[in-house]
Design a protein around this motif. Structure first.
Motif, PDB file in Angstrom:
ATOM      1  N   TYR A 261       0.806  -1.215   0.000  1.00 18.51           N
ATOM      2  CA  TYR A 261       0.000   0.000   0.000  1.00 18.51           C
ATOM      3  C   TYR A 261       0.837   1.262   0.000  1.00 18.51           C
ATOM      4  CZ  TYR A 261       0.250  -0.579   5.170  1.00 18.51           C
ATOM      5  OH  TYR A 261       0.650  -0.767   6.473  1.00 18.51           O
ATOM      6  N   ALA A 262       2.111   1.186   0.366  1.00 15.29           N
ATOM      7  CA  ALA A 262       3.000   2.340   0.219  1.00 15.29           C
ATOM      8  C   ALA A 262       3.272   2.652  -1.246  1.00 15.29           C
ATOM      9  CB  ALA A 262       4.315   2.111   0.952  1.00 15.29           C
ATOM     10  N   ASP A 263       3.002   1.710  -2.107  1.00 19.34           N
ATOM     11  CA  ASP A 263       3.192   1.877  -3.547  1.00 19.34           C
ATOM     12  C   ASP A 263       1.876   2.111  -4.275  1.00 19.34           C
ATOM     13  OD1 ASP A 263       6.140   1.064  -3.631  1.00 19.34           O
ATOM     14  OD2 ASP A 263       5.221  -0.672  -2.666  1.00 19.34           O
ATOM     15  N   ARG A 267      -4.899  -1.890   0.073  1.00 13.49           N
ATOM     16  CA  ARG A 267      -5.046  -3.000   1.024  1.00 13.49           C
ATOM     17  C   ARG A 267      -6.344  -3.767   0.798  1.00 13.49           C
ATOM     18  NH1 ARG A 267      -6.534  -3.389   6.641  1.00 13.49           N
ATOM     19  NH2 ARG A 267      -5.098  -4.699   7.848  1.00 13.49           N
ATOM     20  N   HIS A 268      -7.290  -3.141   0.094  1.00  8.12           N
ATOM     21  CA  HIS A 268      -8.559  -3.806  -0.180  1.00  8.12           C
ATOM     22  C   HIS A 268      -8.415  -4.970  -1.154  1.00  8.12           C
ATOM     23  CE1 HIS A 268     -10.837  -0.877   2.098  1.00  8.12           C
ATOM     24  NE2 HIS A 268     -10.270   0.093   1.424  1.00  8.12           N
ATOM     25  N   LEU A 269      -7.239  -5.132  -1.751  1.00  7.37           N
ATOM     26  CA  LEU A 269      -6.995  -6.313  -2.599  1.00  7.37           C
ATOM     27  C   LEU A 269      -6.711  -7.564  -1.779  1.00  7.37           C
ATOM     28  CD1 LEU A 269      -4.825  -4.976  -5.571  1.00  7.37           C
ATOM     29  CD2 LEU A 269      -7.051  -6.090  -5.729  1.00  7.37           C
ATOM     30  N   SER A 270      -6.525  -7.418  -0.492  1.00  7.78           N
ATOM     31  CA  SER A 270      -6.258  -8.579   0.352  1.00  7.78           C
ATOM     32  C   SER A 270      -7.329  -9.643   0.161  1.00  7.78           C
ATOM     33  CB  SER A 270      -6.218  -8.159   1.831  1.00  7.78           C
ATOM     34  OG  SER A 270      -5.251  -7.158   2.050  1.00  7.78           O
ATOM     35  N   HIS A 271      -6.886 -10.866  -0.141  1.00  9.32           N
ATOM     36  CA  HIS A 271      -7.755 -12.044  -0.259  1.00  9.32           C
ATOM     37  C   HIS A 271      -8.639 -12.059  -1.505  1.00  9.32           C
ATOM     38  CE1 HIS A 271      -6.529 -12.956   3.791  1.00  9.32           C
ATOM     39  NE2 HIS A 271      -7.080 -11.847   4.245  1.00  9.32           N
ATOM     40  N   ASP A 279      -0.340 -15.757 -18.844  1.00  7.48           N
ATOM     41  CA  ASP A 279      -1.797 -15.833 -18.922  1.00  7.48           C
ATOM     42  C   ASP A 279      -2.429 -16.472 -17.694  1.00  7.48           C
ATOM     43  OD1 ASP A 279      -1.720 -14.749 -21.486  1.00  7.48           O
ATOM     44  OD2 ASP A 279      -1.479 -16.705 -22.423  1.00  7.48           O
ATOM     45  N   ILE A 280      -1.637 -16.691 -16.648  1.00 10.81           N
ATOM     46  CA  ILE A 280      -2.124 -17.435 -15.488  1.00 10.81           C
ATOM     47  C   ILE A 280      -2.307 -16.494 -14.293  1.00 10.81           C
ATOM     48  CG2 ILE A 280      -1.688 -19.354 -13.906  1.00 10.81           C
ATOM     49  CD1 ILE A 280       0.139 -20.551 -16.046  1.00 10.81           C
ATOM     50  N   PRO A 281      -3.526 -16.385 -13.750  1.00 13.14           N
ATOM     51  CA  PRO A 281      -3.721 -15.579 -12.544  1.00 13.14           C
ATOM     52  C   PRO A 281      -3.249 -16.313 -11.303  1.00 13.14           C
ATOM     53  CG  PRO A 281      -5.803 -16.543 -13.218  1.00 13.14           C
ATOM     54  CD  PRO A 281      -4.795 -16.961 -14.260  1.00 13.14           C
ATOM     55  N   CYS A 282      -2.620 -15.575 -10.397  1.00  8.24           N
ATOM     56  CA  CYS A 282      -2.094 -16.137  -9.154  1.00  8.24           C
ATOM     57  C   CYS A 282      -2.717 -15.362  -7.988  1.00  8.24           C
ATOM     58  CB  CYS A 282      -0.572 -16.014  -9.111  1.00  8.24           C
ATOM     59  SG  CYS A 282       0.284 -16.763 -10.520  1.00  8.24           S
ATOM     60  N   PRO A 283      -3.522 -16.011  -7.157  1.00  6.31           N
ATOM     61  CA  PRO A 283      -4.279 -15.288  -6.124  1.00  6.31           C
ATOM     62  C   PRO A 283      -3.381 -14.676  -5.044  1.00  6.31           C
ATOM     63  CG  PRO A 283      -5.176 -17.496  -6.503  1.00  6.31           C
ATOM     64  CD  PRO A 283      -3.851 -17.444  -7.189  1.00  6.31           C
ATOM     65  N   ILE A 284      -3.779 -13.486  -4.592  1.00  3.15           N
ATOM     66  CA  ILE A 284      -3.154 -12.880  -3.418  1.00  3.15           C
ATOM     67  C   ILE A 284      -3.599 -13.656  -2.189  1.00  3.15           C
ATOM     68  CG2 ILE A 284      -3.131 -10.815  -1.951  1.00  3.15           C
ATOM     69  CD1 ILE A 284      -3.370  -9.156  -4.517  1.00  3.15           C
ATOM     70  N   ARG A 285      -2.655 -13.989  -1.320  1.00  5.66           N
ATOM     71  CA  ARG A 285      -2.952 -14.710  -0.083  1.00  5.66           C
ATOM     72  C   ARG A 285      -2.547 -13.847   1.104  1.00  5.66           C
ATOM     73  NH1 ARG A 285      -6.454 -17.995  -2.396  1.00  5.66           N
ATOM     74  NH2 ARG A 285      -5.554 -19.807  -3.476  1.00  5.66           N
ATOM     75  N   GLY A 286      -3.447 -13.695   2.034  1.00  8.70           N
ATOM     76  CA  GLY A 286      -3.187 -12.858   3.206  1.00  8.70           C
ATOM     77  C   GLY A 286      -3.368 -11.391   2.875  1.00  8.70           C
ATOM     78  N   ARG A 287      -2.983 -10.560   3.809  1.00  7.72           N
ATOM     79  CA  ARG A 287      -3.180  -9.125   3.675  1.00  7.72           C
ATOM     80  C   ARG A 287      -2.094  -8.476   2.828  1.00  7.72           C
ATOM     81  NH1 ARG A 287      -4.441  -7.712  10.040  1.00  7.72           N
ATOM     82  NH2 ARG A 287      -6.516  -8.705  10.157  1.00  7.72           N
ATOM     83  N   VAL A 288      -2.495  -7.508   2.031  1.00  2.75           N
ATOM     84  CA  VAL A 288      -1.530  -6.611   1.405  1.00  2.75           C
ATOM     85  C   VAL A 288      -0.939  -5.737   2.503  1.00  2.75           C
ATOM     86  CG1 VAL A 288      -1.248  -4.678  -0.201  1.00  2.75           C
ATOM     87  CG2 VAL A 288      -2.764  -6.595  -0.796  1.00  2.75           C
ATOM     88  N   SER A 289       0.377  -5.746   2.636  1.00  2.00           N
ATOM     89  CA  SER A 289       1.008  -4.923   3.663  1.00  2.00           C
ATOM     90  C   SER A 289       1.713  -3.732   3.017  1.00  2.00           C
ATOM     91  CB  SER A 289       1.972  -5.759   4.508  1.00  2.00           C
ATOM     92  OG  SER A 289       2.966  -6.367   3.695  1.00  2.00           O
ATOM     93  N   MET A 290       2.466  -2.990   3.804  1.00  3.15           N
ATOM     94  CA  MET A 290       3.030  -1.753   3.291  1.00  3.15           C
ATOM     95  C   MET A 290       3.963  -1.979   2.106  1.00  3.15           C
ATOM     96  SD  MET A 290       5.244   1.196   5.255  1.00  3.15           S
ATOM     97  CE  MET A 290       3.914   1.633   6.369  1.00  3.15           C
ATOM     98  N   ASP A 291       4.794  -3.009   2.181  1.00 10.46           N
ATOM     99  CA  ASP A 291       5.837  -3.210   1.178  1.00 10.46           C
ATOM    100  C   ASP A 291       5.796  -4.578   0.497  1.00 10.46           C
ATOM    101  OD1 ASP A 291       7.170  -0.749   2.176  1.00 10.46           O
ATOM    102  OD2 ASP A 291       7.595  -2.014   3.913  1.00 10.46           O
ATOM    103  N   LEU A 292       4.956  -5.491   0.977  1.00 11.45           N
ATOM    104  CA  LEU A 292       5.030  -6.876   0.537  1.00 11.45           C
ATOM    105  C   LEU A 292       3.636  -7.469   0.345  1.00 11.45           C
ATOM    106  CD1 LEU A 292       7.767  -8.017   3.064  1.00 11.45           C
ATOM    107  CD2 LEU A 292       8.142  -7.519   0.637  1.00 11.45           C
TER     108      LEU A 292
END
Length: 345
Positions: A261-263, A267-271, A279-292
């Motif tokens: 979220y610093a970039d 953070r609403h993309l979490s989960h 061409d392959i989607p890879c799901p976000i796992r866990g919370r979006v944090s400041m840098d990772l």
């Protein structure tokens, strides 16, 4: 490289400008406020000027100063915010054209810079900027005698073609401007798509230049790739990220990518969001944090060096739809830590 990499396709930007400009006979200006909607106004402004744009719109005089430095003396730079207190020297020295929004601004401009070019912004129902009918009627004769270069207003619901507000504002704009003999502008991107009745003498494409809705045929302008810093293998029952909010239900490979979220990655993309590998989607796992951000790459055939957040498969409006906002917000929040490359043009 430890930061994300932002690629701005100037050829796509120019193609979008030419497509929108070609939808009618009106002159097409270019809206480049908010640092070219986050893309970098120096590069994008020059590309649009080379493509034929001669008039540009910014939000405030300070943005006009940066644009003047990039484009030189041969571009007309209009300021939506008008002539604010303290802006007189900047407007004069840099040759900016304020869109006067109120009786106070009209008086300020005429007293401080008599003879300096200006436009008038009229309120046709949005209740944001511009003079309402009664104020305009009171000052119209005086203002028109000073020869404004443009009369403009802004549509509130142009992204909804069937909304009755569009026709109401069109009628009100005509009521306020018919017979003045002054060039007129009502349509931004959405208004252009409403058809020639809304085009008048000048259109002002903005978000559509940068690949956003409601211009469905827009080419993708922005790609954002995030480098993978580390990968790890999880057993069922292990968790990812702050708060232990995601738990692996199978053997899982998680890539930790550089971005957060610093970039400007909300953070609403979490989960709910995904990054892409080809061409392959890879799901976000866990919370979006400041840098990772943790990303599930279990099903990929290879370990990636980077994953893409914005690309031809997933644009700013896709992310906006997942997070309850609009593409404008996603685009203009792109962070300063990214390395940037401009392709084409």
């Amino acid at each position: 490289m430890g930061t994300g990499h932002l690629t701005i396709d100037l050829d796509a930007l120019v193609a979008n400008y030419k497509a929108l400009a070609g939808m009618g006979s009106a002159e097409a200006a270019a809206v480049v406020k908010a640092d070219g909607y986050g893309t970098g106004v120096s590069k994008t402004g020059r590309a649009l000027m080379n493509a034929g744009a001669r008039r540009f719109f910014v939000a405030v005089a300070e943005e006009g100063a940066a644009l003047r430095q990039a484009l030189g003396p041969n571009a007309d730079i209009c300021v939506f915010g008008g002539h604010m207190a303290g802006d007189t020297d900047m407007i004069s020295d840099l040759g900016l054209v304020p869109m006067l929004n109120s009786l106070d601004q009209v008086l300020r401009h005429f007293e401080a810079l008599p003879g300096h070019p200006f436009g008038i912004q009229l309120d046709t129902g949005m209740n944001r900027l511009g003079m309402e009918f009664s104020d305009w009627a009171a000052v119209a004769d005086i203002a028109l005698a000073q020869k404004p270069v443009l009369l403009m207003s802004h549509l509130a619901c142009a992204d909804e073609p069937d909304h009755p507000m569009n026709a109401h504002q069109l009628e009100e704009f005509r009521r306020m401007t018919d017979g003045t003999g002054v060039p007129r502008s009502l349509a931004a991107t959405g208004g252009i798509l409403l058809g020639p009745d809304y085009h008048f003498d000048m259109t002002r494409p903005g978000i559509g230049l940068y690949g956003g809705q409601p211009f469905n045929e827009a080419r993708t302008v922005v790609q954002l790739d995030l480098p993978v810093i580390q990968t790890r293998s999880l057993e069922p029952g292990e968790t990812v990220g702050y708060g232990n909010t995601w738990t692996a239900e199978r053997p899982t490979t998680i890539a930790t990518v550089s971005g957060g979220y610093a970039d400007g990655i909300t953070r609403h993309l979490s989960h709910k969001g995904a990054l892409w590998h080809g061409d392959i989607p890879c799901p976000i796992r866990g919370r979006v944090s400041m840098d990772l951000i943790g990303v599930d790459i279990t099903d990929l055939p290879e370990e990636p060096k980077a994953l893409s957040l914005l690309n031809e498969h997933q644009g700013v409006d896709d992310i906006a739809g997942q997070t309850g906002t609009i593409g404008y917000e996603i685009l203009t929040q792109l962070g300063l830590r990214y390395s940037r490359r401009y392709a084409g043009a």
